[in-house]
Structure formats: C-alpha cells, structure tokens
Design a protein around this motif. Structure first.
Motif, PDB file in Angstrom:
ATOM      1  N   MET A  93      -0.058   5.352 -58.911  1.00 48.36           N
ATOM      2  CA  MET A  93      -0.159   5.652 -60.334  1.00 48.36           C
ATOM      3  C   MET A  93      -1.086   4.673 -61.025  1.00 48.36           C
ATOM      4  SD  MET A  93       3.415   4.169 -62.012  1.00 48.36           S
ATOM      5  CE  MET A  93       2.923   4.241 -63.728  1.00 48.36           C
TER       6      MET A  93
ATOM      7  N   CYS B 262      -1.573   3.984 -65.292  1.00 49.86           N
ATOM      8  CA  CYS B 262      -1.383   4.453 -66.659  1.00 49.86           C
ATOM      9  C   CYS B 262      -1.592   3.290 -67.616  1.00 49.86           C
ATOM     10  CB  CYS B 262       0.025   5.033 -66.809  1.00 49.86           C
ATOM     11  SG  CYS B 262       0.367   5.635 -68.483  1.00 49.86           S
ATOM     12  N   PHE B 263      -2.403   3.525 -68.630  1.00 49.34           N
ATOM     13  CA  PHE B 263      -2.620   2.467 -69.639  1.00 49.34           C
ATOM     14  C   PHE B 263      -2.607   3.046 -71.054  1.00 49.34           C
ATOM     15  CE2 PHE B 263      -7.632   2.420 -69.165  1.00 49.34           C
ATOM     16  CZ  PHE B 263      -7.664   3.797 -69.380  1.00 49.34           C
ATOM     17  N   GLN B 264      -1.774   4.105 -71.220  1.00 50.91           N
ATOM     18  CA  GLN B 264      -1.868   4.829 -72.486  1.00 50.91           C
ATOM     19  C   GLN B 264      -1.068   4.200 -73.627  1.00 50.91           C
ATOM     20  OE1 GLN B 264      -0.468   8.849 -72.163  1.00 50.91           O
ATOM     21  NE2 GLN B 264       1.565   8.307 -71.422  1.00 50.91           N
ATOM     22  N   CYS B 265      -0.165   3.260 -73.329  1.00 52.34           N
ATOM     23  CA  CYS B 265       0.604   2.689 -74.434  1.00 52.34           C
ATOM     24  C   CYS B 265       0.342   1.192 -74.592  1.00 52.34           C
ATOM     25  CB  CYS B 265       2.097   2.978 -74.283  1.00 52.34           C
ATOM     26  SG  CYS B 265       2.955   1.801 -73.231  1.00 52.34           S
TER      27      CYS B 265
ATOM     28  N   GLU C 172       2.346  -1.212 -74.283  1.00 58.47           N
ATOM     29  CA  GLU C 172       3.079  -2.112 -73.390  1.00 58.47           C
ATOM     30  C   GLU C 172       2.606  -2.011 -71.941  1.00 58.47           C
ATOM     31  OE1 GLU C 172       7.299  -1.679 -74.268  1.00 58.47           O
ATOM     32  OE2 GLU C 172       6.986  -2.390 -76.314  1.00 58.47           O
ATOM     33  N   ALA C 173       1.408  -1.484 -71.728  1.00 61.77           N
ATOM     34  CA  ALA C 173       0.847  -1.386 -70.375  1.00 61.77           C
ATOM     35  C   ALA C 173       0.955  -2.741 -69.660  1.00 61.77           C
ATOM     36  CB  ALA C 173      -0.613  -0.958 -70.467  1.00 61.77           C
TER      37      ALA C 173
ATOM     38  N   CYS D 213      -0.185   0.063 -65.924  1.00 59.53           N
ATOM     39  CA  CYS D 213       0.959   0.065 -65.004  1.00 59.53           C
ATOM     40  C   CYS D 213       0.518   0.732 -63.704  1.00 59.53           C
ATOM     41  CB  CYS D 213       2.134   0.823 -65.607  1.00 59.53           C
ATOM     42  SG  CYS D 213       2.705   0.109 -67.159  1.00 59.53           S
TER      43      CYS D 213
ATOM     44  N   GLY E 241       6.111   2.161 -64.509  1.00 62.19           N
ATOM     45  CA  GLY E 241       5.809   1.892 -65.906  1.00 62.19           C
ATOM     46  C   GLY E 241       6.755   0.864 -66.507  1.00 62.19           C
ATOM     47  N   VAL E 242       6.240   0.053 -67.399  1.00 60.70           N
ATOM     48  CA  VAL E 242       7.102  -0.822 -68.196  1.00 60.70           C
ATOM     49  C   VAL E 242       8.110   0.054 -68.954  1.00 60.70           C
ATOM     50  CG1 VAL E 242       7.101  -2.456 -70.143  1.00 60.70           C
ATOM     51  CG2 VAL E 242       5.303  -2.582 -68.408  1.00 60.70           C
ATOM     52  N   CYS E 243       7.691   1.285 -69.278  1.00 61.76           N
ATOM     53  CA  CYS E 243       8.556   2.242 -69.973  1.00 61.76           C
ATOM     54  C   CYS E 243       9.638   2.811 -69.055  1.00 61.76           C
ATOM     55  CB  CYS E 243       7.721   3.395 -70.516  1.00 61.76           C
ATOM     56  SG  CYS E 243       6.835   4.298 -69.213  1.00 61.76           S
TER      57      CYS E 243
ATOM     58  N   LYS F 282       8.734   4.794 -66.381  1.00 62.80           N
ATOM     59  CA  LYS F 282       8.153   5.964 -65.699  1.00 62.80           C
ATOM     60  C   LYS F 282       7.897   5.607 -64.236  1.00 62.80           C
ATOM     61  CE  LYS F 282       3.785   7.388 -66.907  1.00 62.80           C
ATOM     62  NZ  LYS F 282       2.847   8.010 -67.872  1.00 62.80           N
TER      63      LYS F 282
ATOM     64  N   THR G 204       4.240   8.885 -73.915  1.00 58.78           N
ATOM     65  CA  THR G 204       5.164   7.816 -73.504  1.00 58.78           C
ATOM     66  C   THR G 204       6.602   8.100 -73.951  1.00 58.78           C
ATOM     67  OG1 THR G 204       3.369   6.231 -73.719  1.00 58.78           O
ATOM     68  CG2 THR G 204       5.597   5.322 -73.646  1.00 58.78           C
TER      69      THR G 204
HETATM   70 FE1  SF4 Z   1       1.981   4.199 -69.175  1.00 63.86          FE
HETATM   71 FE2  SF4 Z   1       4.607   3.688 -69.409  1.00 63.86          FE
HETATM   72 FE3  SF4 Z   1       2.899   1.787 -68.596  1.00 63.86          FE
HETATM   73 FE4  SF4 Z   1       2.898   2.628 -71.123  1.00 63.86          FE
HETATM   74  S1  SF4 Z   1       4.541   1.532 -70.077  1.00 63.86           S
HETATM   75  S2  SF4 Z   1       1.102   2.249 -69.851  1.00 63.86           S
HETATM   76  S3  SF4 Z   1       3.295   4.822 -70.845  1.00 63.86           S
HETATM   77  S4  SF4 Z   1       3.414   3.713 -67.523  1.00 63.86           S
END
Ligand code: SF4
Ligand code: SF3
Length: 547
Positions: free
Chosen positions: A1, A3-6, A8-9, A15, A19-21, A23, A72
């Motif tokens: 994976m 992902c850097f859309q939020c 808190e990446a 990530c 994900g820090v979230c 995911k 997110t």
């Molecule tokens: Fe993506 Fe979740 Fe990481 Fe944010 S915390 S960048 S939504 S994986």
C-alpha cells in the motif's frame, strides 16, 4: 500500500504498512483498484449521459459513492470493498451493453475495458494502481491533488443527491477529471488547470449542498446546544448525513429514548426542522478522534453516518452497539441498509437496542452556541459592520477545517486563546472543538466564535466573506480584515481549500502540516500564486497574521 491523502500520513510522507487511521494494506489496495475502476466508469458515464440513457444516473451514483467510500475513516471493510468493485464492473458492462444496443458506443480506449484478477489478487496488488504508478514527482502530486479534491467534491455531491439535488456540471467535471488522472499526454500545466477547475466546481457543489440543506431543513439559526447528558438511554449519531438524522428522529419519537449528536453532527441542532423533536437532546463529546473513550462512556448505540470512524480497539465494549450506514463500513459493525426509492432507512434495530441500554455517563456541563451560517450572519450584518466601523471588531479569523489526534493541534486552542479580544473567529468543520468550549465571550452580543456548521457548510464562510465585501464596498475579499488559519485532516478540507483559491482568496495558512501529497514543485506553485503558507508558533503567527 501507499497512501498519503490525509494529514496524519506516517512520518509526514505516507503510510506504507498500515494506515495511521487503521486502514489495512488489503483495504488500501482494494481502494486503489476501486478508484482505478471508477476511472473506467467515468468513460461510460459520459457516453451514457450523451446518449440520454436512464442508467447514467446509476453510474453517477456509483462514481460519487465510490469516491466518498475511499475518503479517510469511511470504509475499513475489505470484503465489502471487494463486493463493491465487482458490482461496479458489472454495472459498467450493463451500461456498455445498452450503449452498444443503442448504437451509441464510442471508440473505447484500452484501459476502460479493465477487468483483471479477483478480489483475492486485488488485495495484494501493492501500489500498481495507486499513487506510485506515476513516476514524475510533480505530475504525481498534481494527479493526487486532483483526485483528493474530487473525493471531497464527491462527499458534498453525495449529501446533496441524498436530498434530491444534482447538477450535471458537477458529474461532467468528475468524468473529465477522472479520465485525466491516467492521461500521460497531460503535463503539469494542464493538470494545474484541472486542479483550479476542481476548485471552482467545488464552489458549485458546495452551493448545491447549501441549497439542498437549507431548502430541506431551513436556514441554520443562532442556537444554544446543551452538552449535558440526560437520564434516559440514548442513541449517539455522528458523521454528516442530515437525512439519516431526520429519519432516526422521526422513527424514535415515542421510543422513550433521546438522540444525541457527536462530532460533525453537532450543527444539525442549528436547523429549524429538527427543533420540533423534544427528544433531540444535545451534543455529547467532541471531535471524531476522541470517540473511543466517548463512545465507551455513552453506553448506548452509536450510528456512524459518514467519516470519521476510528477502528474500535479490541477492548471496546461498544462493538456490539456500533452501527454503520451509507458509505461507512467496519468489519463486525452492524450495517443499516440504504433506503429504497421513496422509502426510509429502517432504524428499528438500533432504537430497540437503545431501550435496553443505560443512560449516558455525564461528561460535561453547560451549552455551546452556533448556527452562524450565511443567512444568520447576513441578518446580523448591520450589527457586525457597525462593530467593525466602531473599531470593536478588528479582525475576522477563519479557523475552519478538521480536527485530528496529533498533539501539535493544541496550537489551535492556544492560537484561539491568544487572539486579541477584538477578533472574531469564523469556523466550520470539526476543527471548532479545539476552541468552542473556551468561553471566549462576545462583542456587543456577537459571539467571538461564529460556527457556521459542518465542514459541509464551509460554503457559508465564502458567502459571509462576499457579504462583508459588499457591506464594506471593497473590490476584493483580500482587502477585508479577514485572515485564514485553516486546519485540515481529510479530503473534504482539500476541496474547501481549492474552492477558496478559486474564489481568489490569498495568503491562507494551512496546518498543522502541509499535505504530504504536495511535491516541493507543486507547493512552490501554490506559494507563488496564492501565498499559501504553513503555521509556526502561536506567538509568531499572532504577530504575522494579526499584527
Ligand atoms: Fe492514508 Fe490512513 Fe495513512 Fe491517512 S492515515 S495517509 S488515510 S492510510
Ligand atoms: Fe471532521 Fe472527519 Fe474533517 Fe467534517 S469529521 S471535518 S475530520
């Protein structure tokens, strides 16, 4: 994976493992595949619209809800995502068949026929269809900025569509932009153009949602909202979906329970339409990231209508009371299915469970005041303009946006506290929880924190700025005594930012950190053309922004 859309990446870059979230790698990969398939849907959707097929509306809903699903903290359920991708491909093929039958099938570029692998193989596809498919750093940055803006736009378009409001210009732009995301013939200049267009279509979408909300539920008005818990069992509703709230309130009228809002549902209290429900009790708790402890304390069932869901820890006692609906999914949480055309969602399960629960634990005392969307601010305009002319209000500080869990966000509480007493904060979104309980007082009866509503209501802030521009007779919104210190976390804040830029707003401060998806080259363009900046220390920023 990847992902850097939020905001808190991981490590401020992206990530890559989980994900820090919360995911998972599988979910992230499936979301990449889903977005890849959505690009193919855009091709057939545009053709179906041109051909006047009824099924175009189904594809439109699918495109919008798919984009929203990948925001997110919305969907954490790999099985559900797998089913959704399969169903999206099936829908695409149905529409293609109809186009072919009608003799209206356009020439198809190869990629729109994509149909490779199975749910199992998609789960481990890595970043093949994701962010890292684009090698050039600036092109990658612009493509992702555009996609992220589209996700935010889709969330707003979805909420408007639920209330029956649509605008072909919005979905037409989405089709065009989705098809541009993998178009190697487009260079940085063309992509910058699309990003700017995304901002202006973002304004259209937010205006549409504003119309949908206010025509359906009335104009938000000054309201005092209790933050105390009562003695009856309750249901806690979170997220941004007002239609879900309406149906839940209606179905629970005589159930002997109370309905409380959490997080971004707080502004629902400001709408006239919901005031008739005496069991619509108040707001419980704070912004999304505090939900684990607050859901625990609530003791009754919780309904998540949109983002932001935090994965419950294994020790959470509320797992069997957690319900999702709409685009939200979490493995193990019960899901309330969508309404059929003309019907309602069925909330009886959650209402019955609430009756068996204890009342919420008492967390806070008192109330908060909000409801300063554009109509209410316009009603106060005379008073506001007088206060400015008499020097009683020196500055408006837009502190809208998102809240998040990082400690660095204490900055916003400290910044709000440090503002001179003649400054008024304009806010929307869950960022407000950093300062809406500080009791910052009022100026001649005008509260120093004017809450317009959800992030969905950020449009109101632009309308308010334009109203002030007219009242003061200045040429541009940049001549007004308004500064922007916006906090972001997820993708809806990005469309709000692009919308403000398209309206000509300059010198916006964005924090707590600048997005990881902005390459140095793209960040430079934003700084040079729009004066976008980050934040530093409270002391320094009060000096530079307020003077
Ligand atoms: Fe993506 Fe979740 Fe990481 Fe944010 S915390 S960048 S939504 S994986
Ligand atoms: Fe908040 Fe998620 Fe963005 Fe709607 S609920 S503003 S973060």
């Amino acid at each position: 994976m990847f992902c850097f859309q939020c905001q808190e990446a991981a490590k401020g870059t992206g990530c890559t493992v989980r994900g820090v979230c919360g995911k998972t790698d599988e979910v992230a990969n499936l979301q990449d595949v889903y977005i890849h398939v959505v690009k193919t849907l855009a091709f057939y959707h545009a053709a179906a619209m041109d051909a006047g097929l009824d099924k175009a509306a189904l594809l439109e809903d699918e495109i919008i809800s798919a984009l929203f699903t990948t925001i997110t903290n919305v969907n954490f359920d790999a099985d559900d995502l797998g089913r959704k991708v399969v169903a999206a491909i099936k829908l695409r093929e149905d529409v293609r068949d109809e186009l072919a039958k009608a003799g209206k099938l356009p020439d198809e570029p190869a990629f729109v026929r994509w149909n490779e692998g199975t749910v199992e193989t998609w789960k481990s596809l890595g970043s093949q269809y994701g962010v890292m498919r684009t090698e050039n750093e600036d092109v990658r940055s612009l493509r992702e900025l555009l996609l992220i803006g589209l996700k935010g736009m889709a969330a707003y378009a979805h909420h408007a569509a639920v209330l029956g409001y649509r605008d072909d210009a919005v979905i037409r732009f989405m089709d065009k932009a989705l098809l541009a995301l993998d178009d190697d013939s487009l260079g940085a200049d063309e992509l910058v153009g699309l990003v700017m267009e995304c901002g202006s279509v973002g304004v259209t979408t937010m205006a549409l949602l504003d119309k949908a909300n206010t025509e359906t539920y009335g104009n938000p008005e000054i309201t005092e909202v209790s933050i105390e818990a009562g003695d009856r069992p309750g249901i806690l509703i979170s997220g941004h979906d007002l239609k879900d709230l309406e149906e839940l309130l209606e179905q629970s009228v005589d159930a002997g329970i109370d309905i409380y809002t959490h997080g971004e549902m707080l502004p629902a209290h400001y709408y006239p339409a919901f005031k008739k429900y005496s069991h619509f009790k108040g707001n419980y708790g704070n912004a999304w990231w505090k939900q684990v402890e607050e859901f625990e304390a609530f003791a009754g069932p919780i309904l998540m209508t949109t983002n932001c869901l935090v994965p419950p820890p294994s020790s959470a006692s509320y797992m069997d009371k957690l319900y999702t609906t709409g685009t939200v999914r979490y493995p193990g949480a019960k899901h309330i299915e969508d309404r059929k055309p003309g019907g309602q969602k069925d909330f009886s399960l959650i209402i019955e469970q609430a009756k068996t629960c204890q009342p919420p634990k008492k967390l806070e005392q008192g109330s908060i005041v909000g409801g300063f969307a554009h109509a209410q601010v316009k009603a106060l305009a005379g008073k506001v303009v007088d206060a400015v002319k008499q020097g009683k209000i020196k500055k408006f500080v837009v502190m809208a946006g998102c809240d998040g869990r990082f400690k660095t966000r204490n900055y916003y509480t400290e910044f709000a506290s440090a503002l001179p007493a003649d400054n008024v904060i304009l806010t929307a979104g869950c960022a407000k929880y950093r300062y809406n309980k500080l009791n910052l007082g009022d100026i001649d009866g005008i509260p120093r924190v004017l809450d317009a509503g959800q992030c969905n209501d950020s449009y109101s802030l632009a309308v308010t700025a334009l109203a002030l521009k007219n009242a003061f007779g200045v040429e541009s919104v940049n001549e007004l005594p308004i500064v922007y210190n916006i906090a972001w976390y997820e993708q809806k804040a990005v469309i709000v930012l692009l919308a403000l830029l398209s309206l000509g707003v300059k010198n916006i401060h964005l924090g707590p950190t600048l997005p990881a998806f902005l390459s140095p080259g793209v960040a430079k363009v934003l700084v040079e053309n729009f004066g976008i900046g980050g934040i530093s220390t409270v002391e320094e920023d009060i000096k530079t922004m307020i003077g």
